[in-house]
Design a protein around this motif. Structure first.
Motif, mmCIF file in Angstrom:
data_model
loop_
_atom_site.group_PDB
_atom_site.id
_atom_site.type_symbol
_atom_site.label_atom_id
_atom_site.label_comp_id
_atom_site.label_asym_id
_atom_site.label_seq_id
_atom_site.Cartn_x
_atom_site.Cartn_y
_atom_site.Cartn_z
ATOM 1 N N GLY A 12 0.792 -1.213 0.000
ATOM 2 C CA GLY A 12 0.000 0.000 0.000
ATOM 3 C C GLY A 12 0.827 1.266 0.000
ATOM 4 N N THR A 13 2.116 1.134 0.214
ATOM 5 C CA THR A 13 3.031 2.273 0.188
ATOM 6 C C THR A 13 3.864 2.219 -1.092
ATOM 7 N N VAL A 14 4.652 1.171 -1.242
ATOM 8 C CA VAL A 14 5.385 0.952 -2.494
ATOM 9 C C VAL A 14 4.478 0.247 -3.505
ATOM 10 N N SER A 15 3.816 -0.812 -3.070
ATOM 11 C CA SER A 15 2.931 -1.548 -3.975
ATOM 12 C C SER A 15 1.590 -0.843 -4.103
ATOM 13 N N VAL A 16 0.951 -1.043 -5.245
ATOM 14 C CA VAL A 16 -0.396 -0.526 -5.458
ATOM 15 C C VAL A 16 -1.362 -1.584 -4.939
ATOM 16 N N GLY A 17 -1.841 -1.400 -3.730
ATOM 17 C CA GLY A 17 -2.676 -2.405 -3.092
ATOM 18 C C GLY A 17 -1.870 -3.292 -2.159
ATOM 19 N N ASP A 18 -2.574 -4.104 -1.395
ATOM 20 C CA ASP A 18 -1.970 -4.980 -0.400
ATOM 21 C C ASP A 18 -1.790 -6.377 -0.980
ATOM 22 N N VAL A 19 -0.553 -6.855 -1.016
ATOM 23 C CA VAL A 19 -0.237 -8.144 -1.629
ATOM 24 C C VAL A 19 -0.933 -9.288 -0.893
ATOM 25 N N THR A 20 -0.863 -9.294 0.433
ATOM 26 C CA THR A 20 -1.459 -10.379 1.202
ATOM 27 C C THR A 20 -2.962 -10.426 0.999
ATOM 28 N N ASP A 21 -3.610 -9.276 0.988
ATOM 29 C CA ASP A 21 -5.060 -9.235 0.769
ATOM 30 C C ASP A 21 -5.417 -9.813 -0.591
ATOM 31 N N LEU A 22 -4.640 -9.468 -1.607
ATOM 32 C CA LEU A 22 -4.912 -10.003 -2.948
ATOM 33 C C LEU A 22 -4.816 -11.523 -2.967
ATOM 34 N N LEU A 23 -3.775 -12.057 -2.339
ATOM 35 C CA LEU A 23 -3.597 -13.509 -2.329
ATOM 36 C C LEU A 23 -4.732 -14.204 -1.577
ATOM 37 N N LEU A 24 -5.138 -13.616 -0.462
ATOM 38 C CA LEU A 24 -6.222 -14.212 0.315
ATOM 39 C C LEU A 24 -7.558 -14.134 -0.422
#
Length: 230
Positions: A12-24
């Motif tokens: 959410g800072t470097v990435s656009v969106g949360d990686v863990t949330d996307l995977l879940l």
């Protein structure tokens, strides 16, 4: 002599969106949302939440890596890193997220040499995963998987002042010990409420513009200015 080192959140800072949330959302078995709610209510810490959620992932390595490959980072982040390096300022990614995903994303953008402190994702079966916490701290006030406060204090050996760049609740605790904060999203309101020295930003284009001012002492000299003053 440089006086600053940077502690930078990832999801959410470097990435656009949360990686863990996307995977879940794509591969999480039922139950991960209940853990998320318990964490949001303060009933469990992020370490317990993440450990339980990652144990519910049902994905092959190829599926997981493909999902991560679909994620973008802030387009101005590589240039921000280059600016920091040119100024002699070290930047460490300190995240309560997943090291495998962070390494993959940064490598894709030519930033695989950045130091990363994060939770360790490892495969435990053909389609199952577990999370290790090599950077946890039993005394962590936020019960996080990665204790950002401990890491930030350790990085003061590189420079006496810490700039935090973050966006959410995993950054709330360390924001109080940082010397200045570039804040996104929910971290803006938290810094305002607590009176922390900060600059609200939408992304790294603004961070690039603000970094020379910080290094010159201009922002640090007026630590409690609000967004409209900048």
């Amino acid at each position: 002599m440089n006086q600053w080192t940077i502690v930078c959140d990832f999801d959410g800072t470097v990435s656009v969106g949360d990686v863990t949330d996307l995977l879940l959302e794509r591969y999480g078995a039922p139950g991960w949302e209940e853990l998320e709610t318990a964490w949001q209510l303060g009933e469990i810490g992020s370490r317990a939440c993440l450990a339980g959620q990652i144990a519910l992932l049902d994905a092959s390595p190829a599926q997981l890596d493909a999902a991560v490959a679909s994620i973008a980072i802030d387009p101005a982040f590589p240039a921000f890193v280059a600016d920091a390096r040119a100024a002699g300022v070290s930047l460490t990614v300190v995240s309560d997220g997943l090291d495998r995903a962070i390494h993959a994303l940064l490598t894709r953008y030519g930033l695989g040499d950045l130091p990363i402190v994060a939770n360790h994702l490892e495969q435990s079966g053909a389609r199952s995963w577990r999370l290790g916490f090599p950077h946890s701290n039993p005394g962590c006030r936020a019960a996080s998987g990665t204790c950002k406060c401990e890491r930030a204090e350790g990085l003061r050996r590189l420079a006496p002042n810490v700039l935090l760049i973050g966006d959410g609740s995993s950054d709330f605790c360390v924001a109080g010990s940082a010397d200045f904060v570039f804040a996104k999203h929910r971290l803006i309101a938290h810094c305002r409420e607590q009176g922390y020295a900060h600059l609200p930003m939408h992304g790294f284009a603004e961070a690039r513009a603000a970094l020379p001012r910080l290094l010159a002492g201009e922002l640090h000299a007026h630590p409690h200015r609000s967004h409209q003053d900048t």
